[in-house]
Design a protein around this motif. Structure first.
Motif, PDB file in Angstrom:
ATOM      1  N   GLN A  37       0.853  -1.177   0.000  1.00  0.00           N
ATOM      2  CA  GLN A  37       0.000   0.000   0.000  1.00  0.00           C
ATOM      3  C   GLN A  37       0.899   1.240   0.000  1.00  0.00           C
ATOM      4  O   GLN A  37       1.815   1.350   0.811  1.00  0.00           O
ATOM      5  CB  GLN A  37      -0.907   0.010   1.229  1.00  0.00           C
ATOM      6  CG  GLN A  37      -1.897   1.142   1.219  1.00  0.00           C
ATOM      7  CD  GLN A  37      -2.877   1.017   2.389  1.00  0.00           C
ATOM      8  OE1 GLN A  37      -2.799   0.104   3.197  1.00  0.00           O
ATOM      9  NE2 GLN A  37      -3.794   1.948   2.471  1.00  0.00           N
ATOM     10  N   THR A  38       0.631   2.161  -0.930  1.00  0.00           N
ATOM     11  CA  THR A  38       1.409   3.403  -1.015  1.00  0.00           C
ATOM     12  C   THR A  38       0.462   4.590  -0.965  1.00  0.00           C
ATOM     13  O   THR A  38      -0.746   4.458  -1.193  1.00  0.00           O
ATOM     14  CB  THR A  38       2.224   3.457  -2.322  1.00  0.00           C
ATOM     15  OG1 THR A  38       1.335   3.387  -3.433  1.00  0.00           O
ATOM     16  CG2 THR A  38       3.219   2.295  -2.402  1.00  0.00           C
ATOM     17  N   ASP A  39       1.005   5.757  -0.667  1.00  0.00           N
ATOM     18  CA  ASP A  39       0.193   6.971  -0.604  1.00  0.00           C
ATOM     19  C   ASP A  39      -0.297   7.413  -1.973  1.00  0.00           C
ATOM     20  O   ASP A  39      -1.368   7.997  -2.104  1.00  0.00           O
ATOM     21  CB  ASP A  39       0.985   8.105   0.047  1.00  0.00           C
ATOM     22  CG  ASP A  39       1.293   7.814   1.503  1.00  0.00           C
ATOM     23  OD1 ASP A  39       0.511   7.070   2.135  1.00  0.00           O
ATOM     24  OD2 ASP A  39       2.310   8.309   2.012  1.00  0.00           O
ATOM     25  N   GLN A  69       1.408   3.659  -7.777  1.00  0.00           N
ATOM     26  CA  GLN A  69       2.732   3.325  -8.281  1.00  0.00           C
ATOM     27  C   GLN A  69       2.705   2.363  -9.465  1.00  0.00           C
ATOM     28  O   GLN A  69       3.673   2.244 -10.169  1.00  0.00           O
ATOM     29  CB  GLN A  69       3.574   2.697  -7.159  1.00  0.00           C
ATOM     30  CG  GLN A  69       3.732   3.571  -5.949  1.00  0.00           C
ATOM     31  CD  GLN A  69       4.493   4.849  -6.248  1.00  0.00           C
ATOM     32  OE1 GLN A  69       5.540   4.795  -6.896  1.00  0.00           O
ATOM     33  NE2 GLN A  69       3.971   5.970  -5.808  1.00  0.00           N
TER      34      GLN A  69
END
Length: 182
Positions: A171-173, A176
């Motif tokens: 999980q990324t902000d 991606q």
């Protein structure tokens, strides 16, 4: 030592992807009715940590009735800026948790016994096997073994190619990856 002399109709050794798919296929064809099943799986929740990915055509997907289990499918792949269609194939993902829930749902309607033990290595014969922890015997008419094989070290100029990988959920902000391409 306990012995079970009333043989099961089918004994599944391991309930990973292969035997879970076989169970699903047998159930979908009405081949489990009236049968006694035994599942020998020492790690019943381990499957939830795995993911299952595969290529298929729409016809193959329908044949195996896997659509309800698929969490994501891709019809294109990306290499740098180049996007390529995979048609007629698609790449599909099934979570281990979905596979295990489906298996348990099928087993609710079957006469089955789930044994959380290991098989004593070398005890397998055409009609029975011995369990490691309890020493009990499990008798069966048919056995389906999806336990991981034991691999021997290659000798001399021999080579072995083993494929196994672990999927990661990240999980990324900010996005991606291209979620529409694999």
């Amino acid at each position: 030592m306990t012995a079970v002399h009333q043989p099961y109709d089918i004994v599944f050794l391991g309930m990973g992807c292969a035997n879970a798919l076989l169970l699903r296929r047998l159930q979908g064809r009405g081949r489990l009715q009236g049968l006694r099943l035994c599942i020998v799986e020492p790690y019943p929740n381990q499957i939830t940590h795995k993911t299952f990915c595969f290529w298929s055509t729409p016809e193959e997907l329908a044949l195996w009735d896997l659509s309800p289990l698929i969490s994501k499918s891709w019809g294109t792949s990306r290499a740098g800026e180049r996007i390529q269609t995979l048609s007629p194939y698609a790449y599909h993902h099934i979570s281990g948790e979905s596979m295990l829930m489906s298996t348990r749902e099928i087993l609710k309607s079957c006469d089955h016994h789930w044994v959380e033990e290991h098989v004593l290595e070398g005890s397998e014969s055409a009609d029975r096997l011995r369990l490691k922890e309890s020493g009990s015997e499990v008798w069966g008419k048919q056995f389906f073994d999806s336990r991981p094989p034991q691999y021997n070290q290659p000798k001399g100029t021999e080579a072995s190619l083993l494929q196994s990988f672990r999927g990661w959920n990240i999980q990324t902000d900010t996005p991606q990856f291209d979620a529409d391409s694999c």
